[in-house]
Design an enzyme around this catalytic site. Structure first.
Site, short mmCIF file in Angstrom:
data_model
loop_
_atom_site.label_atom_id
_atom_site.label_comp_id
_atom_site.label_asym_id
_atom_site.label_seq_id
_atom_site.Cartn_x
_atom_site.Cartn_y
_atom_site.Cartn_z
CD GLU A 108 24.82 38.00 43.75
OE1 GLU A 108 25.11 38.77 44.70
OE2 GLU A 108 23.72 37.95 43.31
CG PHE A 109 20.15 34.38 44.78
CD1 PHE A 109 20.01 33.03 44.87
CD2 PHE A 109 20.31 35.22 46.09
CE1 PHE A 109 19.82 32.36 46.07
CE2 PHE A 109 20.19 34.46 47.32
CZ PHE A 109 20.03 32.83 47.42
CE LYS A 154 17.75 36.77 35.33
NZ LYS A 154 17.30 37.50 36.49
CB CYS A 162 25.67 28.53 38.51
SG CYS A 162 26.53 29.98 38.82
CB THR A 182 27.94 28.79 45.11
OG1 THR A 182 27.34 29.88 44.42
CG2 THR A 182 26.87 27.53 45.29
P1 NAD Z 1 34.94 33.38 38.38
O1 NAD Z 1 35.75 32.01 37.89
O2 NAD Z 1 34.60 34.39 37.03
O3 NAD Z 1 36.11 34.36 39.03
C1 NAD Z 1 36.57 33.86 40.58
C2 NAD Z 1 37.85 34.81 40.49
O4 NAD Z 1 38.69 34.34 41.82
C3 NAD Z 1 39.11 34.68 39.34
O5 NAD Z 1 39.24 35.71 38.82
C4 NAD Z 1 40.29 34.11 39.99
O6 NAD Z 1 41.37 34.50 39.52
C5 NAD Z 1 40.00 34.65 41.54
N1 NAD Z 1 40.74 34.03 42.57
C6 NAD Z 1 40.91 32.53 42.75
N2 NAD Z 1 41.44 32.41 43.91
C7 NAD Z 1 41.80 33.59 44.50
C8 NAD Z 1 42.36 34.12 45.90
N3 NAD Z 1 42.99 33.26 46.61
N4 NAD Z 1 42.64 35.47 45.92
C9 NAD Z 1 42.00 36.37 45.02
N5 NAD Z 1 41.37 35.97 43.96
C10 NAD Z 1 41.25 34.58 43.38
O7 NAD Z 1 34.03 32.73 39.07
P2 NAD Z 1 32.52 33.34 39.43
O8 NAD Z 1 31.49 33.05 38.07
O9 NAD Z 1 32.36 34.85 39.66
O10 NAD Z 1 32.01 32.65 40.46
C11 NAD Z 1 32.44 32.85 41.75
C12 NAD Z 1 31.45 32.22 42.81
O11 NAD Z 1 30.25 32.74 42.75
C13 NAD Z 1 31.49 30.84 42.74
O12 NAD Z 1 31.23 30.10 44.02
C14 NAD Z 1 30.20 30.59 41.96
O13 NAD Z 1 29.45 29.27 41.92
C15 NAD Z 1 29.40 31.69 42.56
N6 NAD Z 1 28.21 32.19 41.51
C16 NAD Z 1 28.52 32.56 40.37
C17 NAD Z 1 27.64 33.23 39.57
C18 NAD Z 1 27.43 33.54 38.21
O14 NAD Z 1 26.79 33.78 37.73
N7 NAD Z 1 28.92 33.41 37.31
C19 NAD Z 1 26.27 33.34 40.04
C20 NAD Z 1 25.95 33.40 41.66
C21 NAD Z 1 27.12 32.76 42.13
#
Ligand code: NAD
Length: 446
Positions: free
Chosen positions: A149-150, A152, A261, A121
């Site tokens: 990504e949407f 939950k 989020c 995001t």
């Molecule tokens: P998260 O913290 O669970 O995962 C992020 C991962 O990225 C971590 O494992 C980290 O080690 C890795 N990372 C960081 N820098 C890196 C690099 N340079 N190379 C490789 N790996 C790297 O985060 P998440 O919850 O999966 O969220 C990811 C994105 O998706 C965010 O922008 C979030 O806002 C968005 N999003 C999250 C959700 C949710 O429900 N969690 C839903 C929709 C969108």
């Protein structure tokens, strides 16, 4: 198709696994070696219903592998997803360091045409920044696509495999065609792939989360007004929800929204607008209402015990409102069916109970390992919900896990020291509980 996922967190791991399940050859890359070691050994680092089974199956069919090697991930794939974190920076704006670093490395290792798909995001305009960073590193052809990504947490597999819609922000016909092909297996019931420009795609994600956060703050505000007027939010909510223009979804009063989020995305949108000289009054109010809501349950608990001072157990007389009181807590994760504790309202609520002098005994079906990292030994963790109740003067229900919905109240009453329930999710019926001799408090329930 050959796909790489950069960032194997909640979104990256689910995306990679589901795309492997639909027949693609996927490699999930992360900079965290511990995470990749675990995954390679078959240990799933997060709790997400159905995920473990899918990972085992796709790994067994050799469609899903894990690596820390960015060069390998970039070179072997034609579609590369960026799914790294975008946490809030100092002023609330999204911190793009992880995204831009990943983009730079992708550019460094490019060996031919690639589609770089941004799933994180990110604020409007980030796609152009990703493009520019890659341009500085490679002479190969590439396209950048925004594909927010949407999903939950807690229902992520279902959401990914049967999405309400798929948003693709792209200009290049070649990239649009490939993205349509990639997702075609997921949208067999009608074409719900929405193609638009990259900025609109980026904005769609923020606008959606801001809308959902607004609904939560709206109903919480209505709940607070109801309780001060003697009306019942549950009846009001039902009265509203049958209106098709309003509906029932996301209109449950509670202890405020949390998670990784809504809080950060609302803040980031406020900040993005501010950079354009705009004051997003409504979004600021949504945030302020949410902050206030996180205090409602603990304020209620403190007020109750102030009013009943001296009743019940062992007051130790240190002057704090909850001194000598033990509060059982059911549910710690920010929502059910996940172990995610990021920005969980339970953190604010429990900290305020502790500050008021309470002893806290908590249980969560899956989030206790994560919660231990936050609370350390400041609270006690119990093996199940009933165990938290031993000697408790009151029960606070914070997360609406299914197993807390119909507990054995008679048994609870025997175990507890004081029969008071503070229901932060309006799970129970006041009348029934009062008949059994409980004192009941809900949110906005008169
Ligand atoms: P998260 O913290 O669970 O995962 C992020 C991962 O990225 C971590 O494992 C980290 O080690 C890795 N990372 C960081 N820098 C890196 C690099 N340079 N190379 C490789 N790996 C790297 O985060 P998440 O919850 O999966 O969220 C990811 C994105 O998706 C965010 O922008 C979030 O806002 C968005 N999003 C999250 C959700 C949710 O429900 N969690 C839903 C929709 C969108």
């Amino acid at each position: 198709m050959k796909i790489s996922i950069i960032g194997t967190g909640y979104v990256g791991l689910v995306t990679g696994t589901c795309l492997a399940e639909s027949g693609n050859d996927v490699i999930c890359m992360d900079i965290n070696p511990e995470k990749i070691e675990k995954l390679s050994a078959g240990i799933i680092p997060i709790h997400e219903p159905g995920l473990e089974e899918l990972i085992k199956r796709t790994v067994a069919y050799k469609r899903l592998t894990f690596t820390t090697d960015m060069a390998q991930a970039v070179k072997r794939s034609n579609i590369i997803f960026i799914a790294v974190g975008t946490p809030p920076g100092e002023n609330g704006a999204a911190d793009l360091n992880y995204v831009l670093k990943a983009a730079g490395e992708i550019g460094t290792y490019m060996n031919g045409y690639k589609i770089i798909v941004n799933k994180s995001t990110v604020p409007v305009g980030t796609g152009d920044k990703v493009k520019a960073v890659i341009a500085g590193k490679t002479k190969h052809k590439y396209d950048v696509v925004s594909n927010p990504e949407f999903l939950k947490e807690g229902a992520a597999i279902e959401d990914f495999m049967k999405p309400d819609r798929i948003v693709i922000g792209a200009e290049s016909p070649r990239a649009i065609k490939i993205m349509r092909e990639l997702y075609s297996s997921l949208i067999r019931k009608g074409d719900r792939i929405l193609v638009m420009d990259m900025k609109s795609a980026e904005m769609t994600k923020y606008a959606s989360n801001a809308m959902l956060a607004t609904k939560i703050s709206f109903i919480n505000e209505m709940a607070n007004v109801c309780s001060s007027l003697g009306a019942d939010i549950d009846s009001v909510r039902r009265g509203m929800g049958y209106d098709k223009r309003i509906g029932f979804e996301f209109l449950f009063p509670g202890v405020g929204y949390g998670g990784s989020c809504f809080p950060k995305d609302v803040q980031a949108l406020v900040q993005t607008a501010k950079e354009q000289g705009m004051d997003t009054k409504m979004l600021k109010a949504v945030e302020a209402v949410n902050e206030r809501q996180k205090a409602v349950l603990s304020d209620m608990i403190i007020a109750h015990f102030k009013q009943h001072k001296g009743e019940g157990s062992n007051g130790n007389g240190n002057g704090k409102a909850l001194a000598g009181k033990t509060i059982a807590v059911w549910g710690l994760s920010f929502k059910p069916r996940t172990d995610d504790m990021r920005q969980a309202p339970s953190i604010v609520i429990i900290n305020s109970l502790l500050r008021a002098g309470a002893v806290v005994r908590a249980h969560d079906p899956v989030a206790m390992d994560e919660a231990r990292k936050i609370f350390k030994n400041r609270i006690m963790f119990a093996a199940d919900g009933y165990e938290t109740l031993r000697g408790a003067d009151g029960l606070a229900v914070i997360t609406e896990w299914s197993e807390f919905r119909s507990p054995d109240f008679r048994n609870m009453k025997k175990i507890m020291n004081g029969a008071v329930i503070f229901d932060g999710r309006n799970l129970y019926r006041r009348g029934e509980l009062e008949k059994m001799g409980f004192v009941y408090y809900g949110i906005g329930r008169n």
